[in-house]
Motif scaffolding. Sequence first.
Motif, short mmCIF file in Angstrom:
data_model
loop_
_atom_site.label_atom_id
_atom_site.label_comp_id
_atom_site.label_asym_id
_atom_site.label_seq_id
_atom_site.Cartn_x
_atom_site.Cartn_y
_atom_site.Cartn_z
N ALA A 35 13.33 56.37 52.65
CA ALA A 35 13.67 56.09 52.00
C ALA A 35 15.28 56.68 51.98
N TRP A 36 16.34 56.64 51.04
CA TRP A 36 17.22 57.11 51.46
C TRP A 36 17.99 58.14 50.29
N PHE A 37 18.31 59.03 50.94
CA PHE A 37 18.27 60.50 49.97
C PHE A 37 19.90 59.82 50.88
N ARG A 38 20.90 60.69 49.39
CA ARG A 38 22.33 61.55 49.23
C ARG A 38 22.35 63.10 49.39
N GLN A 39 23.68 63.23 49.52
CA GLN A 39 24.09 64.60 49.33
C GLN A 39 25.09 64.48 49.61
N LYS A 43 26.45 68.23 44.36
CA LYS A 43 24.91 68.37 44.38
C LYS A 43 24.14 68.75 45.96
N GLU A 44 22.79 68.63 45.75
CA GLU A 44 22.24 68.55 46.44
C GLU A 44 21.47 68.06 46.55
N ARG A 45 21.10 67.78 47.51
CA ARG A 45 20.17 66.19 48.54
C ARG A 45 18.85 65.99 47.57
N GLU A 46 19.72 64.97 46.93
CA GLU A 46 19.11 63.55 45.88
C GLU A 46 18.36 62.19 46.34
N LEU A 88 30.24 50.01 43.35
CA LEU A 88 29.92 51.91 43.48
C LEU A 88 30.62 52.43 42.34
N LYS A 89 30.36 53.88 42.61
CA LYS A 89 30.94 54.63 41.66
C LYS A 89 31.52 55.66 42.27
N HIS A 90 32.94 56.37 41.83
CA HIS A 90 32.98 57.67 42.62
C HIS A 90 31.73 59.09 42.54
N GLU A 91 30.89 58.97 41.51
CA GLU A 91 30.00 59.65 41.47
C GLU A 91 28.86 58.94 42.78
N ASP A 92 28.83 57.77 43.56
CA ASP A 92 28.61 57.28 44.89
C ASP A 92 28.60 58.30 45.68
N LYS A 93 30.32 58.46 46.03
CA LYS A 93 30.73 59.08 47.20
C LYS A 93 29.65 60.55 47.57
N ALA A 94 29.09 60.31 48.97
CA ALA A 94 28.27 61.66 49.21
C ALA A 94 28.03 61.04 50.90
N ASN A 95 27.06 61.80 51.81
CA ASN A 95 26.63 61.48 53.15
C ASN A 95 25.42 60.47 53.03
N TYR A 96 24.84 59.81 53.06
CA TYR A 96 23.55 59.61 53.08
C TYR A 96 22.56 59.07 54.11
N SER A 107 8.90 62.58 48.09
CA SER A 107 10.67 64.08 47.96
C SER A 107 11.00 64.90 49.25
N ALA A 108 11.72 64.42 49.30
CA ALA A 108 12.51 65.38 50.74
C ALA A 108 11.60 66.38 51.66
N GLN A 109 11.22 67.07 50.60
CA GLN A 109 10.53 68.32 51.55
C GLN A 109 8.64 67.52 52.20
N MET A 110 9.18 65.78 52.37
CA MET A 110 7.70 65.84 52.26
C MET A 110 8.30 64.88 53.77
N MET A 111 8.89 65.04 53.23
CA MET A 111 9.91 63.69 54.72
C MET A 111 10.25 64.20 56.05
N GLU A 112 9.32 63.48 56.84
CA GLU A 112 8.98 64.33 58.29
C GLU A 112 9.81 63.32 59.56
#
Length: 124
Positions: A35-39, A43-46, A88-96, A107-112
């Motif tokens: 998966a890919w998450f971003r923060q 915002k919190e990591r999503e 790309l939109k401005h709201e895509d700015k994040a660390n991926y 979920s992020a909590q289940m990522m190993e």
Amino acid sequence: QVQLVESGGGLAQAGHSLRLSCVASGRSFNEFAMAWFRQSEEKEREFVASINWSGDINYTDSVKGRFTISRNNGNNDKTILYLEMNGLKHEDKANYYCAATNSRILSAQMMEYWGHGTQVIVSS
């Protein structure tokens, strides 16, 4: 040693594209969901997108139709995960961040396993 290493981030203009890559190595990820998450600062990591071992894909609503996740299960101890980001939109700015799990719960909590992230900046 298991490693997830992201690349491909950088500066892009709004409306343009970037392609992120994540090389996962050190063990077989063939039966893992990835998966890919971003923060961002705001915002919190999503969750962004995921793809499991059988190719089932999920996206968060805000990126549907713009982002495409894919994976290449190479040899047994190396898998490459991609995220093609178009429009790309401005709201895509994040660390991926690239992540992997052997769980059905994505979920992020289940990522190993996690990478260290790659920064995406979207300019006007």
